[in-house]
Design a protein around this motif. Sequence first.
Motif, PDB file in Angstrom:
ATOM      1  N   CYS A 364       0.699  -1.167   0.084  1.00 28.52           N
ATOM      2  CA  CYS A 364       0.123   0.148  -0.073  1.00 28.52           C
ATOM      3  C   CYS A 364       0.780   1.261  -0.006  1.00 28.52           C
ATOM      4  N   ARG A 365       1.741   1.137   0.746  1.00 23.02           N
ATOM      5  CA  ARG A 365       2.878   2.475   0.693  1.00 23.02           C
ATOM      6  C   ARG A 365       3.512   2.527  -0.816  1.00 23.02           C
ATOM      7  N   GLN A 366       3.811   1.432  -1.222  1.00 19.87           N
ATOM      8  CA  GLN A 366       4.363   1.460  -2.320  1.00 19.87           C
ATOM      9  C   GLN A 366       3.533   2.121  -3.723  1.00 19.87           C
ATOM     10  N   LEU A 367       1.987   1.810  -3.680  1.00 15.06           N
ATOM     11  CA  LEU A 367       1.230   2.361  -4.510  1.00 15.06           C
ATOM     12  C   LEU A 367       0.747   3.683  -4.042  1.00 15.06           C
ATOM     13  N   GLY A 368       1.059   4.112  -2.823  1.00 11.95           N
ATOM     14  CA  GLY A 368       0.623   5.490  -2.087  1.00 11.95           C
ATOM     15  C   GLY A 368      -0.967   5.561  -1.865  1.00 11.95           C
ATOM     16  N   ALA A 369      -1.550   4.367  -1.689  1.00 11.63           N
ATOM     17  CA  ALA A 369      -3.068   4.417  -1.167  1.00 11.63           C
ATOM     18  C   ALA A 369      -3.287   3.091  -0.311  1.00 11.63           C
ATOM     19  N   GLN A 370      -3.916   3.264   0.646  1.00 13.16           N
ATOM     20  CA  GLN A 370      -4.355   2.226   1.611  1.00 13.16           C
ATOM     21  C   GLN A 370      -5.679   2.156   1.786  1.00 13.16           C
ATOM     22  N   PRO A 371      -6.417   1.131   1.026  1.00 15.13           N
ATOM     23  CA  PRO A 371      -7.833   1.328   0.903  1.00 15.13           C
ATOM     24  C   PRO A 371      -8.430   0.844   2.314  1.00 15.13           C
ATOM     25  N   TRP A 372      -7.628  -0.162   3.102  1.00 16.57           N
ATOM     26  CA  TRP A 372      -8.331  -0.426   4.438  1.00 16.57           C
ATOM     27  C   TRP A 372      -7.670   0.396   5.313  1.00 16.57           C
ATOM     28  N   THR A 373      -8.286   0.819   6.394  1.00 17.61           N
ATOM     29  CA  THR A 373      -7.629   1.852   7.349  1.00 17.61           C
ATOM     30  C   THR A 373      -7.261   1.065   8.532  1.00 17.61           C
ATOM     31  N   ALA A 374      -7.945  -0.394   8.877  1.00 18.13           N
ATOM     32  CA  ALA A 374      -7.623  -0.883  10.063  1.00 18.13           C
ATOM     33  C   ALA A 374      -8.004  -2.367   9.917  1.00 18.13           C
TER      34      ALA A 374
END
Length: 741
Positions: A364-374
């Motif tokens: 997610c860090r590589q993509l710059g997007a983390q769809p799930w927060t927790a």
Amino acid sequence: MTVPQTTADLLDQVSEPGAGSLAAVARELIGPLAGATTPEPLPWDGVANAQVTVPAGSRYAVLNVTLLVDTERDRCVVVPRVLQPGPAADQPAVTFEVWSQAGSSLPAYVPSVDEFGVAPQLQLSVSATLIAADGTTTQLPPAKVRNLVRIDLVQGLTGRVLAAVLAEKQRLRRCAREVAAMRVLADARGNALDRIGSDLGCPRFADELVWDAVRRSPATQPLSPPGRLEDDAEYRARLALLRGWRLPTPSWGESVLNSAPGPGLPAPVEIDETRNAVHVAFRLVAPDSPGSRATLLQAVRQVHLVWPAGSADGDAAHQARLLPQRVQDRVARTRAALARWALPDHQPLAPALAGALELLETRCRQLGAQPWTALVAGQHDDGGSRFELGLGAQLSAPDPAVLDAAVAAAQVLGDPGLVPRPRSDDPAGAWLLDACGLRTAELLPDATVFVSTLPMGPLVVDLMPGPEAPLPLTATASLVTSTNTGYDAPLAAVVAAMEARQLTPVDVSGLLPGAQAASVFPDLTQRLAQVGVPVAEQLDGFRRQLGAVSTRLFAAFDLGPDGTAAITAHPEQVAAVLTAAAAAAASSVVAFIDANGNVVLVFGVTGLPLAGSNLAARQTVLYRWESRGLAGKAVRLDPRRGSATQIYAAGAGISVVSCLAHVRGLGNDPYEWSPALPAGALLTLRQYEHLMNLVELVTPVGVRANTWDLRQHHVDVDGSGTPFPLTAAAARTYRHYRTVR
């Protein structure tokens, strides 16, 4: 033909005289006899034509045509032509039959002699024609004639006599080469082919495959005229498939399927090895032993599971583990990642699952997007088959905008390990989860996502009345879905397909008490039987048998007055309904007639009474149960198959009850493959028969070939240009190349 041999090869190498019998014998003679009987090769004249000049003065001469090249499947016809003394005239043709050996010599011309036996000078030319096995003729140019034959001069009565006496030797050598060639499949014919076929258990066909429209199945009829057998060419092509030892591999199989001799196929055949889903779930059971599971699970948390950083209980558990420093450092990084996911500090995870979630954070860090927060859930004792052992976790609902951003970033990144799918096709973001080793990514009804490194899929196992309750216990497996909680996931797809055709499920329990016997409606029953749908006649037995099937595995659809009338008026409509149900993964269909005289179709993803698995030839969903004792004898359960089982005998301490759910879709079962043709490709009956025999040939021992799609969508039985689905009964109605001996 082989490489031409020179004159020196034939006359000077006594150890390899070939078929030059006169030259070989002459070498064994003494004195002047050797020179007098040795054939004398005449040089070609220095002109463009293949001709020689015989000087005047030869005594009792014979001109022989000698073969310089081994013939194989072609006959060689040589025509001598006397040019001088004139007038020019062709002599009788000289024929070297198939399999003649180099050195073979045949008389071409006997010149006239005077009273002293002396012949005048003469000129002789030759022309040659090759005749293939199929009758094709090739006239050779002079340059090739010179490489194919030569003219030998034999003088004297002794030479004539020896040439006549020894002529049989070259015929014997030719016959020996032909007999040896007959052992090679490409050259065998007639009885020689039959002998090879006998060795392979493959006799000649005396019949041909035809379509029996009455029986709706392939059948055979004798070849015409009566007594005729399969010809050599077709028989040889079949035998070629059965000779030799082979180790089947996908690449070899594809080459055989697409390049084997015999009737051509309309399109390339591919080997499909995509797999059907197999899901697994576990439950801990300790009948009549309250508190024992809690003690075991506490030990599992203390010794095996990974806790998030900052958890007091987790810090104590990890500090008590005697591990190398490098392992401790690695675990510390994983714990920190779990803390960033906000995993509840009292719900640790299995190490493999924790590592996959750490990798997910990195991706997610590589993509710059983390769809799930927790992470909203991990291991807890009352979590059932999904969370009980820490093998599963629950991610928060994905943010749609962030998930779209992750898809766009993955498309730009171009990483082959990340194959994004749009949110409309994959609302859970399973493409990203799977790339991190999370083999299960199931969207739950509240939009959260259940993940696991095991192939749990939608499988859930429930225990009634509870895992520590007194015996007996009932374990029930189900494939839950967020879209329709009343059915297993495969059946939910069937219901959706029927709803798309304006058919909604009905409560079968309310219709069965008033059902009528099939014999009351003979026309309806006959029409349904023609499309492969059995209709209930003995209703009491049908009710009992259907009552034993889980209601999560079948659904009933009332066709109503219009749909019932269409069965006799427009039977293609009910056939289209069956096709749609089968495409949606229904494996069986049975019908009954309700109190109003309307037909009710019952579709199942398991075997149904009277029907078995008549839509797909086998069940869509299979459940298998197993138990293992953790400290000795395991609990005993029965049955081992089906969506529910009963634990009827306690074991020693705690046992693990496992369930495997096998969901058959468009892929293959374990140890199975499918031959795949492009959409729209149609096979004649002969091509179908040939392909099925090829499938038998390339399938390894212990592996099954699934030809259901081939038989349902690609066989044109009557030349109409449309496929005809072959029933299970007609599946293997074709002539097998190899017979069982």
